[in-house]
Design a protein around this motif. Sequence first.
Motif, PDB file in Angstrom:
ATOM      1  N   SER A 110       2.303  -3.800  11.253  1.00 49.33           N
ATOM      2  CA  SER A 110       2.699  -4.156   9.894  1.00 49.33           C
ATOM      3  C   SER A 110       2.402  -5.624   9.608  1.00 49.33           C
ATOM      4  O   SER A 110       2.513  -6.481  10.486  1.00 49.33           O
ATOM      5  CB  SER A 110       4.193  -3.895   9.693  1.00 49.33           C
ATOM      6  N   ALA A 113       2.859  -8.243   2.734  1.00 47.50           N
ATOM      7  CA  ALA A 113       1.939  -8.211   1.600  1.00 47.50           C
ATOM      8  C   ALA A 113       2.644  -8.760   0.374  1.00 47.50           C
ATOM      9  O   ALA A 113       3.768  -8.356   0.056  1.00 47.50           O
ATOM     10  CB  ALA A 113       1.464  -6.780   1.342  1.00 47.50           C
ATOM     11  N   LEU A 118      -1.180  -0.125  -2.180  1.00 42.81           N
ATOM     12  CA  LEU A 118      -0.947   0.184  -0.765  1.00 42.81           C
ATOM     13  C   LEU A 118       0.029  -0.795  -0.121  1.00 42.81           C
ATOM     14  O   LEU A 118      -0.192  -1.311   0.970  1.00 42.81           O
ATOM     15  CB  LEU A 118      -2.269   0.209   0.010  1.00 42.81           C
ATOM     16  N   THR A 119       1.107  -1.070  -0.835  1.00 38.30           N
ATOM     17  CA  THR A 119       2.209  -1.846  -0.282  1.00 38.30           C
ATOM     18  C   THR A 119       3.483  -1.016  -0.397  1.00 38.30           C
ATOM     19  O   THR A 119       3.579  -0.112  -1.225  1.00 38.30           O
ATOM     20  CB  THR A 119       2.402  -3.186  -1.013  1.00 38.30           C
ATOM     21  N   SER A 122       8.763  -2.636   4.091  1.00 39.49           N
ATOM     22  CA  SER A 122       8.463  -2.594   5.522  1.00 39.49           C
ATOM     23  C   SER A 122       9.720  -2.284   6.329  1.00 39.49           C
ATOM     24  O   SER A 122      10.719  -2.993   6.220  1.00 39.49           O
ATOM     25  CB  SER A 122       7.883  -3.931   5.983  1.00 39.49           C
ATOM     26  N   SER A 131       2.153  -4.125   4.158  1.00 38.18           N
ATOM     27  CA  SER A 131       1.114  -3.135   4.407  1.00 38.18           C
ATOM     28  C   SER A 131       1.018  -2.927   5.907  1.00 38.18           C
ATOM     29  O   SER A 131       1.611  -3.666   6.690  1.00 38.18           O
ATOM     30  CB  SER A 131      -0.240  -3.597   3.848  1.00 38.18           C
ATOM     31  N   ILE A 148      -6.077   0.602   6.259  1.00 33.44           N
ATOM     32  CA  ILE A 148      -4.790   0.050   5.829  1.00 33.44           C
ATOM     33  C   ILE A 148      -4.010   1.115   5.073  1.00 33.44           C
ATOM     34  O   ILE A 148      -4.577   2.068   4.533  1.00 33.44           O
ATOM     35  CB  ILE A 148      -4.953  -1.203   4.947  1.00 33.44           C
ATOM     36  N   SER A 149      -2.694   0.925   5.033  1.00 35.28           N
ATOM     37  CA  SER A 149      -1.811   1.807   4.277  1.00 35.28           C
ATOM     38  C   SER A 149      -0.587   0.997   3.887  1.00 35.28           C
ATOM     39  O   SER A 149      -0.434  -0.167   4.284  1.00 35.28           O
ATOM     40  CB  SER A 149      -1.399   3.022   5.114  1.00 35.28           C
ATOM     41  N   ALA A 150       0.302   1.604   3.110  1.00 36.50           N
ATOM     42  CA  ALA A 150       1.573   0.961   2.796  1.00 36.50           C
ATOM     43  C   ALA A 150       2.431   0.879   4.054  1.00 36.50           C
ATOM     44  O   ALA A 150       2.317   1.715   4.951  1.00 36.50           O
ATOM     45  CB  ALA A 150       2.298   1.741   1.705  1.00 36.50           C
ATOM     46  N   ARG A 241      -1.085 -10.464   3.778  1.00 33.85           N
ATOM     47  CA  ARG A 241      -2.035  -9.937   2.795  1.00 33.85           C
ATOM     48  C   ARG A 241      -1.778 -10.573   1.434  1.00 33.85           C
ATOM     49  O   ARG A 241      -0.755 -10.329   0.794  1.00 33.85           O
ATOM     50  CB  ARG A 241      -1.896  -8.418   2.698  1.00 33.85           C
ATOM     51  N   PRO A 246      -6.439  -3.504  -2.383  1.00 28.42           N
ATOM     52  CA  PRO A 246      -6.521  -3.093  -0.974  1.00 28.42           C
ATOM     53  C   PRO A 246      -7.934  -3.165  -0.422  1.00 28.42           C
ATOM     54  O   PRO A 246      -8.128  -3.484   0.750  1.00 28.42           O
ATOM     55  CB  PRO A 246      -6.007  -1.645  -1.001  1.00 28.42           C
TER      56      PRO A 246
END
Length: 267
Positions: A110, A113, A118-119, A122, A131, A148-150, A241, A246
């Motif tokens: 992780s 961001a 894509l956030t 966390s 992200s 990448i992903s959320a 980020r 993204p």
Amino acid sequence: MDELSRRLVPDELRTLVEPLIPPGKTRPQGGGMSRVDDRAVFTAIVFVLTSGCAWRHLPPSFGVTVPTAHRRFTEWSAAGLWRDVHRAVLDELGSQGMIDWSRAVLDGASVRAKRGGLTGPSPVDRGKPGSKIHVLSDRAGLPLTVGISAANTHDSHALKPLVNAIPAIRSRRGPRRSKPAKLHADKAYDIPALRDWLRQRRIIPRIARKGIESTEKLGQHRWVIERTIAWLTGHRRLTIRYERKPSHYLAFLTLGATITYYKKLAK
């Protein structure tokens, strides 16, 4: 600054990149200012990646203005330059037999961001926006593909896209290859459907089983991917980020992986 430029982008890497850079647009009526050298712009982008500085803080010593550097980065990202460079370096490694296909390793990490797509909250940073970067490497820790992903996306969702995204890489002998013999992953990927999916593709799953295998045993094979992620986050632009899009963060992530490949290639 010439010495710094050579350390950021050695001549061998520049030679590999130059043929892949898309040509600039020409004015039908002619005239206008001459185009800034692509090599200088590429070096300036690598500096932003490595140092983590904001675009507006790009030193003028590179001979590239801030608007030019950012505009060229956006154009090249849309044209898929970073993906093409990534595959070109992988082909160089593969042709020299420097990619170990006996095992692939998968993991994610992780990062905070500030904004953009894509956030998500966390789970490892008190619910702050973040992200997650995903990396699939060969047995030695060379990243084969990234994504990448959320931050609140479960790690298991990245397995299929990353395996499918492995490019067909040149081999020292025989046809191109895009499939490892085994795939190692931690307990987050311990899902029967994923094991079946890998077996259907003739990839042996080596996924830690919940409540059965210990973390210590798993670490004997997975430390290489943790080292790879540490290599990537050594590029300071990747630690947090800042990019709203993204695709732009993924472009920096791919470029960081490419530089990692080159260091291996140059040894």
